[in-house]
Design an enzyme around this catalytic site. Structure first.
Site, PDB file in Angstrom:
ATOM      1  N   ALA A 153      -0.068   2.992  17.536  1.00 24.57           N
ATOM      2  CA  ALA A 153       0.897   3.515  16.566  1.00 24.57           C
ATOM      3  C   ALA A 153       0.556   4.931  16.135  1.00 24.57           C
ATOM      4  O   ALA A 153       1.446   5.744  15.872  1.00 24.57           O
ATOM      5  CB  ALA A 153       0.978   2.593  15.348  1.00 24.57           C
ATOM      6  N   HIS A 164      -3.291  -0.709  19.590  1.00 23.79           N
ATOM      7  CA  HIS A 164      -3.657   0.354  18.647  1.00 23.79           C
ATOM      8  C   HIS A 164      -3.079   1.704  19.098  1.00 23.79           C
ATOM      9  O   HIS A 164      -3.803   2.690  19.245  1.00 23.79           O
ATOM     10  CB  HIS A 164      -5.188   0.444  18.512  1.00 23.79           C
ATOM     11  CG  HIS A 164      -5.627   1.050  17.209  1.00 23.79           C
ATOM     12  ND1 HIS A 164      -6.727   0.617  16.511  1.00 23.79           N
ATOM     13  CD2 HIS A 164      -5.112   2.060  16.467  1.00 23.79           C
ATOM     14  CE1 HIS A 164      -6.890   1.325  15.409  1.00 23.79           C
ATOM     15  NE2 HIS A 164      -5.909   2.217  15.360  1.00 23.79           N
ATOM     16  N   GLU A 185     -11.316  -6.030  17.499  1.00 27.25           N
ATOM     17  CA  GLU A 185     -10.535  -5.133  18.342  1.00 27.25           C
ATOM     18  C   GLU A 185     -11.448  -4.559  19.415  1.00 27.25           C
ATOM     19  O   GLU A 185     -12.419  -3.887  19.070  1.00 27.25           O
ATOM     20  CB  GLU A 185      -9.930  -4.018  17.498  1.00 27.25           C
ATOM     21  CG  GLU A 185      -8.863  -3.210  18.206  1.00 27.25           C
ATOM     22  CD  GLU A 185      -8.169  -2.228  17.268  1.00 27.25           C
ATOM     23  OE1 GLU A 185      -7.012  -2.490  16.873  1.00 27.25           O
ATOM     24  OE2 GLU A 185      -8.797  -1.207  16.925  1.00 27.25           O
ATOM     25  N   ALA A 223      -2.208  -1.044  10.015  1.00 29.90           N
ATOM     26  CA  ALA A 223      -3.252  -0.452   9.178  1.00 29.90           C
ATOM     27  C   ALA A 223      -4.629  -0.713   9.792  1.00 29.90           C
ATOM     28  O   ALA A 223      -5.105   0.041  10.629  1.00 29.90           O
ATOM     29  CB  ALA A 223      -3.150  -0.989   7.752  1.00 29.90           C
ATOM     30  N   ARG A 224      -5.264  -1.802   9.389  1.00 34.97           N
ATOM     31  CA  ARG A 224      -6.567  -2.194   9.925  1.00 34.97           C
ATOM     32  C   ARG A 224      -6.562  -3.700  10.148  1.00 34.97           C
ATOM     33  O   ARG A 224      -6.064  -4.462   9.313  1.00 34.97           O
ATOM     34  CB  ARG A 224      -7.694  -1.819   8.957  1.00 34.97           C
ATOM     35  CG  ARG A 224      -7.969  -0.321   8.863  1.00 34.97           C
ATOM     36  CD  ARG A 224      -8.564   0.223  10.146  1.00 34.97           C
ATOM     37  NE  ARG A 224      -8.892   1.641  10.074  1.00 34.97           N
ATOM     38  CZ  ARG A 224      -8.096   2.617  10.478  1.00 34.97           C
ATOM     39  NH1 ARG A 224      -6.897   2.322  10.987  1.00 34.97           N
ATOM     40  NH2 ARG A 224      -8.473   3.879  10.391  1.00 34.97           N
ATOM     41  N   ASP A 255      -0.342  -4.003  15.739  1.00 38.03           N
ATOM     42  CA  ASP A 255      -0.905  -2.898  16.509  1.00 38.03           C
ATOM     43  C   ASP A 255      -2.414  -2.846  16.346  1.00 38.03           C
ATOM     44  O   ASP A 255      -3.092  -2.179  17.125  1.00 38.03           O
ATOM     45  CB  ASP A 255      -0.290  -1.572  16.055  1.00 38.03           C
ATOM     46  CG  ASP A 255      -0.716  -0.415  16.933  1.00 38.03           C
ATOM     47  OD1 ASP A 255      -0.534  -0.513  18.169  1.00 38.03           O
ATOM     48  OD2 ASP A 255      -1.248   0.587  16.406  1.00 38.03           O
ATOM     49  N   LEU A 304      -8.755   0.056   4.348  1.00 41.92           N
ATOM     50  CA  LEU A 304      -9.765  -0.992   4.461  1.00 41.92           C
ATOM     51  C   LEU A 304     -10.895  -0.702   3.488  1.00 41.92           C
ATOM     52  O   LEU A 304     -11.621   0.280   3.615  1.00 41.92           O
ATOM     53  CB  LEU A 304     -10.309  -1.055   5.891  1.00 41.92           C
ATOM     54  CG  LEU A 304     -11.372  -2.131   6.140  1.00 41.92           C
ATOM     55  CD1 LEU A 304     -10.799  -3.520   5.909  1.00 41.92           C
ATOM     56  CD2 LEU A 304     -11.947  -2.001   7.537  1.00 41.92           C
ATOM     57  N   GLY A 310       0.800  -1.211   0.000  1.00 42.81           N
ATOM     58  CA  GLY A 310       0.000   0.000   0.000  1.00 42.81           C
ATOM     59  C   GLY A 310       0.835   1.263   0.000  1.00 42.81           C
ATOM     60  O   GLY A 310       1.538   1.545   0.965  1.00 42.81           O
TER      61      GLY A 310
END
Length: 335
Positions: free
Chosen positions: A295, A293, A274, A245-246, A269, A219, A167
Site C-alpha cells: 500500500a 505490504h 510478516e 497500518a501494522r 496489506d 504501533l 486512528g
C-alpha cells in the site's frame, strides 16, 4: 551566501534512482554538495564501510536517508562530528532516532506525509470495492461461472454505508478527506485527536455499528493487539476489516478463527507475522484479500518521497524552517 551544506546518502542503493530520478537529483545537487554515486547502506563500528564514505561522513552536515539506512548509533555519530540534520525520504524515523541521536539533538524530517498518499488511495479503493461486494462476488463468479443479466445484489452498495476510521493519523486523516465526497457515514475513533466534521465515537461503538473498520493507528504498547477475539466478536455480520497500518494491531490467530466462520471479511496489506507462514489459512479463505505490504509507495510513487526530501533540503539550505520536522517528544506514539 552561506556555505553549501555537505550531504551524504544513506539507504539501500537500489532505492536511490527511484527516489531521485534525474530531474530530482539535478535539483538536489544544485542545492548541496553530494555525490550521487556514493550511497552508504551499512555503518561499521567506529565509522562507515569504505574510505570515501568515511571521509564524506566526517564532513557531512546532512544525511539524506531512506529504507535500508541502519540506525545512527554512537560510533557512527562519533564519526560524523558535523552532522546536525537527517532528512528521511521515507516514513518512520523510529529506527534512526537512537538514544545517541537524541543525545546529539539531531533534527529529523521525514516524508511520511508523502508516503501517506498511496496508502490512503489503496485504502479508499479497498473500501469502495468492498462496499460494492467486489471481492466476494468475484469469488462466486470465478467458482460458478454464472452470469445473470439484470441480477441485483441486495446486500451490496456504498450508499450510506458506515465506515469507521481507527486512528486520526496522517493516513487516517487523508482517508477521511478522500471519502468525504462519497455518500458514506463516517465515524472516527482516536483517543488523542479529532477531525472536524467527523463523528467521534468510542472504539466499542465503532466496532458494533460499522460496515467497514479501517485501521490507521500507530504501533505502540497501547495499540498492540487492539483488535482481538473480543473486538472481532463485536463486529457486525458481513462487515469488513481493513488493515494497512501494522500487522501487530490485530491478533492474527483470533482473526483467522473469526474469518473461518465466514461471518466477516478482511483486506490485509499487513500481517503479523510478516511474511505469513506459507501454510497460513489466510491465503486460502475466500473472504480474505491479501496483498504483500504494497500500500505504501511503490515504483514511480517513490519519486514523490524524493521530491518531498529535496523540498526540505531546499528549506534547510536557504535558512527556512523545515515543513515536516519530526517531534521527537511524541515519537513513542506516532508511526
Amino acid at each position: 551566501m552561506p556555505p553549501r551544506l555537505q550531504a551524504l546518502f544513506a539507504m539501500s542503493p537500489e532505492h536511490l534512482p527511484l527516489l531521485f530520478p534525474p530531474p530530482v537529483m539535478a535539483r538536489l545537487t544544485g542545492l548541496v554538495d553530494i555525490d550521487p554515486g556514493l550511497v552508504v547502506s551499512s555503518f561499521e563500528a567506529g565509522g562507515v564501510a569504505g574510505a570515501d564514505a568515511a571521509a564524506t561522513l566526517a564532513g557531512a552536515d546532512l544525511l539524506i536517508t531512506g529504507w535500508g539506512c541502519p540506525p545512527l548509533d554512537a560510533d557512527t555519530l562519533l564519526a560524523a562530528p558535523r552532522l546536525t540534520t537527517v532528512v528521511h525520504a521515507a516514513g518512520s524515523v523510529k529506527h534512526l532516532a537512537t538514544p545517541a541521536a537524541l543525545a546529539r539533538s539531531l533534527t529529523f524530517s521525514c516524508a511520511a506525509d508523502a508516503n501517506a498518499v498511496p496508502v490512503a488511495e489503496y485504502t479508499v479503493g479497498a473500501i469502495l470495492l468492498a462496499g460494492k461486494g467486489v471481492f466476494s462476488l468475484r469469488e462466486r463468479y470465478s467458482r460458478t461461472r454464472e452470469f445473470v443479466i439484470g441480477r441485483v445484489e441486495p446486500e451490496v452498495g456504498n450508499y450510506g454505508r458506515r465506515v469507521g476510521i481507527v486512528g486520526a493519523s496522517r493516513i487516517g486523516r487523508r482517508v477521511i478527506e478522500l471519502l468525504r465526497p462519497h455518500d458514506f457515514d463516517l465515524c472516527l475513533y482516536d483517543p488523542y485527536a479529532q477531525v472536524g466534521g467527523v463523528r467521534q465515537v468510542a472504539f466499542a461503538d465503532l466496532l458494533d455499528s460499522c460496515d467497514v473498520v479501517s485501521l490507521h493507528a500507530p504501533l505502540t504498547a497501547e495499540t498492540t493487539g487492539m483488535v482481538g477475539a473480543a473486538e472481532l466478536a463485536r463486529m457486525r455480520d458481513g462487515s469488513v476489516l481493513i488493515n494497512t497500518a501494522r500487522g501487530e494491531l490485530v491478533d492474527t490467530g483470533a482473526l483467522a478463527e473469526e474469518l473461518k466462520t465466514g461471518r466477516l471479511s478482511a483486506i490485509l496489506d499487513v500481517t503479523h507475522p510478516e511474511p505469513l507462514p506459507t501454510d497460513s489459512i489466510l491465503f486460502d479463505l475466500p473472504n480474505v484479500f491479501l496483498t504483500p505490504h504494497i500500500a505504501g509507495s511503490q515504483g514511480n510513487e517513490l519519486a514523490r518521497l524524493g521530491i518531498a526530501a529535496v523540498d526540505e533540503v531546499e528549506r534547510l539550505s536557504t535558512g527556512r524552517p523545515l515543513a515536516f520536522p519530526v517531534d521527537l517528544e511524541t515519537l513513542g506514539r506516532i508511526a
